[in-house]
Design a protein around this motif. Structure first.
Motif, PDB file in Angstrom:
ATOM      1  N   UNK A   1       0.832  -1.092  -0.083  1.00 24.82           N
ATOM      2  CA  UNK A   1       0.005  -0.031  -0.047  1.00 24.82           C
ATOM      3  C   UNK A   1       0.840   1.322  -0.043  1.00 24.82           C
ATOM      4  N   UNK A   2       1.926   1.191   0.821  1.00 25.90           N
ATOM      5  CA  UNK A   2       3.031   2.418   0.991  1.00 25.90           C
ATOM      6  C   UNK A   2       3.502   2.500  -0.425  1.00 25.90           C
ATOM      7  N   UNK A   3       3.840   1.384  -1.051  1.00 24.13           N
ATOM      8  CA  UNK A   3       4.665   1.605  -2.346  1.00 24.13           C
ATOM      9  C   UNK A   3       3.619   1.986  -3.494  1.00 24.13           C
ATOM     10  N   UNK A   4       2.342   1.632  -3.538  1.00 26.32           N
ATOM     11  CA  UNK A   4       1.309   2.201  -4.420  1.00 26.32           C
ATOM     12  C   UNK A   4       1.135   3.742  -4.180  1.00 26.32           C
ATOM     13  N   UNK A   5       1.009   4.156  -2.802  1.00 26.35           N
ATOM     14  CA  UNK A   5       0.951   5.746  -2.683  1.00 26.35           C
ATOM     15  C   UNK A   5       2.203   6.296  -3.126  1.00 26.35           C
ATOM     16  N   UNK A   6       3.454   5.689  -2.909  1.00 23.66           N
ATOM     17  CA  UNK A   6       4.456   6.608  -3.196  1.00 23.66           C
ATOM     18  C   UNK A   6       4.260   6.532  -4.817  1.00 23.66           C
ATOM     19  N   UNK A   7       4.066   5.345  -5.472  1.00 22.35           N
ATOM     20  CA  UNK A   7       4.070   5.452  -7.126  1.00 22.35           C
ATOM     21  C   UNK A   7       2.846   6.235  -7.612  1.00 22.35           C
ATOM     22  N   UNK A   8       1.847   6.503  -6.615  1.00 21.30           N
ATOM     23  CA  UNK A   8       0.548   7.492  -7.256  1.00 21.30           C
ATOM     24  C   UNK A   8       0.937   8.824  -7.171  1.00 21.30           C
ATOM     25  N   UNK A   9       1.672   8.967  -6.332  1.00 20.73           N
ATOM     26  CA  UNK A   9       2.247  10.552  -6.039  1.00 20.73           C
ATOM     27  C   UNK A   9       3.108  10.810  -7.093  1.00 20.73           C
ATOM     28  N   UNK A  10       4.166   9.867  -7.217  1.00 19.15           N
ATOM     29  CA  UNK A  10       5.205   9.939  -8.555  1.00 19.15           C
ATOM     30  C   UNK A  10       4.453  10.302  -9.670  1.00 19.15           C
ATOM     31  N   UNK A  11       3.387   9.669 -10.072  1.00 20.50           N
ATOM     32  CA  UNK A  11       2.828   9.790 -11.341  1.00 20.50           C
ATOM     33  C   UNK A  11       2.090  11.213 -11.450  1.00 20.50           C
ATOM     34  N   UNK A  12       1.623  11.395 -10.099  1.00 16.79           N
ATOM     35  CA  UNK A  12       0.668  12.705 -10.109  1.00 16.79           C
ATOM     36  C   UNK A  12       1.773  13.750 -10.331  1.00 16.79           C
ATOM     37  N   UNK A  13       2.890  13.867  -9.804  1.00 18.87           N
ATOM     38  CA  UNK A  13       4.041  14.705  -9.814  1.00 18.87           C
ATOM     39  C   UNK A  13       4.455  14.824 -11.379  1.00 18.87           C
ATOM     40  N   UNK A  14       4.595  13.466 -11.957  1.00 18.27           N
ATOM     41  CA  UNK A  14       4.844  13.559 -13.258  1.00 18.27           C
ATOM     42  C   UNK A  14       3.852  14.179 -14.129  1.00 18.27           C
ATOM     43  N   UNK A  15       2.719  13.953 -13.795  1.00 13.56           N
ATOM     44  CA  UNK A  15       1.588  14.545 -14.660  1.00 13.56           C
ATOM     45  C   UNK A  15       1.602  16.052 -14.826  1.00 13.56           C
ATOM     46  N   UNK A  16       1.711  16.459 -13.656  1.00 11.27           N
ATOM     47  CA  UNK A  16       1.582  17.903 -13.296  1.00 11.27           C
ATOM     48  C   UNK A  16       2.896  18.753 -13.897  1.00 11.27           C
ATOM     49  N   UNK A  17       4.237  17.833 -13.895  1.00  8.95           N
ATOM     50  CA  UNK A  17       5.367  18.304 -14.530  1.00  8.95           C
ATOM     51  C   UNK A  17       5.057  18.299 -15.954  1.00  8.95           C
ATOM     52  N   UNK A  18       4.259  17.293 -16.589  1.00 10.00           N
ATOM     53  CA  UNK A  18       4.112  17.049 -18.034  1.00 10.00           C
ATOM     54  C   UNK A  18       3.230  18.365 -18.384  1.00 10.00           C
ATOM     55  N   UNK A  19       2.122  18.566 -17.607  1.00  6.83           N
ATOM     56  CA  UNK A  19       0.870  19.754 -17.912  1.00  6.83           C
ATOM     57  C   UNK A  19       1.816  20.995 -17.854  1.00  6.83           C
ATOM     58  N   UNK A  20       2.725  21.283 -17.140  1.00  9.43           N
ATOM     59  CA  UNK A  20       3.502  22.333 -17.093  1.00  9.43           C
ATOM     60  C   UNK A  20       4.323  22.729 -18.381  1.00  9.43           C
ATOM     61  N   UNK A  21       4.981  21.805 -18.531  1.00  6.88           N
ATOM     62  CA  UNK A  21       5.885  21.553 -19.929  1.00  6.88           C
ATOM     63  C   UNK A  21       4.919  21.697 -21.057  1.00  6.88           C
ATOM     64  N   UNK A  22       3.645  21.315 -21.022  1.00  6.49           N
ATOM     65  CA  UNK A  22       2.659  21.412 -22.282  1.00  6.49           C
ATOM     66  C   UNK A  22       2.191  22.946 -22.243  1.00  6.49           C
ATOM     67  N   UNK A  23       2.007  23.427 -21.111  1.00  3.44           N
ATOM     68  CA  UNK A  23       1.584  24.883 -21.198  1.00  3.44           C
ATOM     69  C   UNK A  23       2.592  25.708 -21.673  1.00  3.44           C
ATOM     70  N   UNK A  24       3.786  25.314 -21.105  1.00  2.28           N
ATOM     71  CA  UNK A  24       4.875  26.447 -21.703  1.00  2.28           C
ATOM     72  C   UNK A  24       4.910  26.093 -23.119  1.00  2.28           C
ATOM     73  N   UNK A  25       4.863  25.033 -23.580  1.00  4.68           N
ATOM     74  CA  UNK A  25       5.053  25.023 -25.080  1.00  4.68           C
ATOM     75  C   UNK A  25       4.082  25.592 -25.853  1.00  4.68           C
ATOM     76  N   UNK A  26       2.986  25.619 -25.293  1.00  7.18           N
ATOM     77  CA  UNK A  26       1.840  26.241 -25.595  1.00  7.18           C
ATOM     78  C   UNK A  26       2.130  27.827 -25.847  1.00  7.18           C
ATOM     79  N   UNK A  27       2.268  28.350 -24.844  1.00  5.22           N
ATOM     80  CA  UNK A  27       2.583  29.747 -24.576  1.00  5.22           C
ATOM     81  C   UNK A  27       3.505  30.495 -25.634  1.00  5.22           C
ATOM     82  N   UNK A  28       4.738  29.543 -25.676  1.00  5.40           N
ATOM     83  CA  UNK A  28       5.804  29.822 -26.474  1.00  5.40           C
ATOM     84  C   UNK A  28       5.315  29.808 -28.083  1.00  5.40           C
ATOM     85  N   UNK A  29       4.293  29.069 -28.620  1.00  3.77           N
ATOM     86  CA  UNK A  29       3.785  29.216 -29.577  1.00  3.77           C
ATOM     87  C   UNK A  29       2.851  30.594 -29.876  1.00  3.77           C
TER      88      UNK A  29
END
Length: 208
Positions: free
Chosen positions: A180-208
């Motif tokens: 359960x702890x490993x799943x929680x950590x993996x879920x948090x890592x996925x969420x952080x990666x998702x947030x990071x990906x969304x930030x990078x996507x937004x930045x790319x969109x603004x640059x265009x």
């Protein structure tokens, strides 16, 4: 000075079988006077009484290590005492009677614990076997084969089984928490990666 006559027309052979007796019982190849027992020879042995003119105990119970018994017996056949033969069996050990022989003793070694009946019969001049003489005795089991020891074994086995089940259940629960702890950590890592990906996507969109 004397004359003995035998009329074969009137001579009759013995018609009755011999009478058999158990005279003595040796334990571990030692003579024991059952009417005057010492502390060493009577250790662990119990019996009710000793027959008159005989030297063997009735209702005998022996400890497990006194497992070597020698039976001494005899038979009476006044017609032809030299023709007497014996046959015997120890019920509880085997079922076949011994071959007829003239030796007036029977020996048994390394008997296991249990109840036994020694049966003896004799044949003489008449050619008829005598009625079987029977002598019963018991060799008690060692403490590790007694009923209370077996109950202890069962209880110990149940406790061990319960302990193993509980230990295994605790292990599984601990592993479940770790997962359960490993799943929680993996879920948090996925969420952080998702947030990071969304930030990078937004930045790319603004640059265009």
């Amino acid at each position: 000075k004397s004359l003995t006559m035998l009329d074969l027309n009137k001579y009759n052979q013995a018609q009755n079988p011999p009478v058999v007796y158990l005279n003595q019982l040796d334990i571990d190849q030692q003579f024991i006077d059952y009417r005057n027992l010492s502390d060493s020879s009577s250790a662990g042995m119990t019996f009710s009484h000793v027959p008159t003119f005989r030297n063997y105990p009735l209702d005998l119970e022996l400890p497990y290590h006194k497992d070597h018994l020698t039976f001494h017996f005899s038979a009476i056949d006044w017609a032809a005492p030299h023709k007497i033969k014996y046959s015997y069996v120890l019920d509880g050990l085997n079922t076949q009677w011994s071959r007829p022989n003239t030796e007036p003793k029977a020996e048994y070694r390394n008997l296991s614990h249990g109840s036994y009946t020694f049966m003896l019969s004799a044949i003489g001049e008449s050619g008829q076997w005598s009625e079987a003489f029977e002598y019963s005795f018991t060799i008690n089991p060692p403490w590790w084969h007694t009923w209370w020891a077996r109950i202890v074994y069962v209880i110990a086995a149940l406790l061990l089984l319960i302990g193993i089940v509980r230990w295994r259940t605790a292990q599984l629960k601990q592993r479940q928490k770790e997962l359960e702890i490993e799943v929680d950590i993996a879920t948090m890592e996925i969420r952080e990666q998702k947030v990071e990906v969304e930030k990078q996507r937004d930045e790319v969109s603004r640059e265009k």
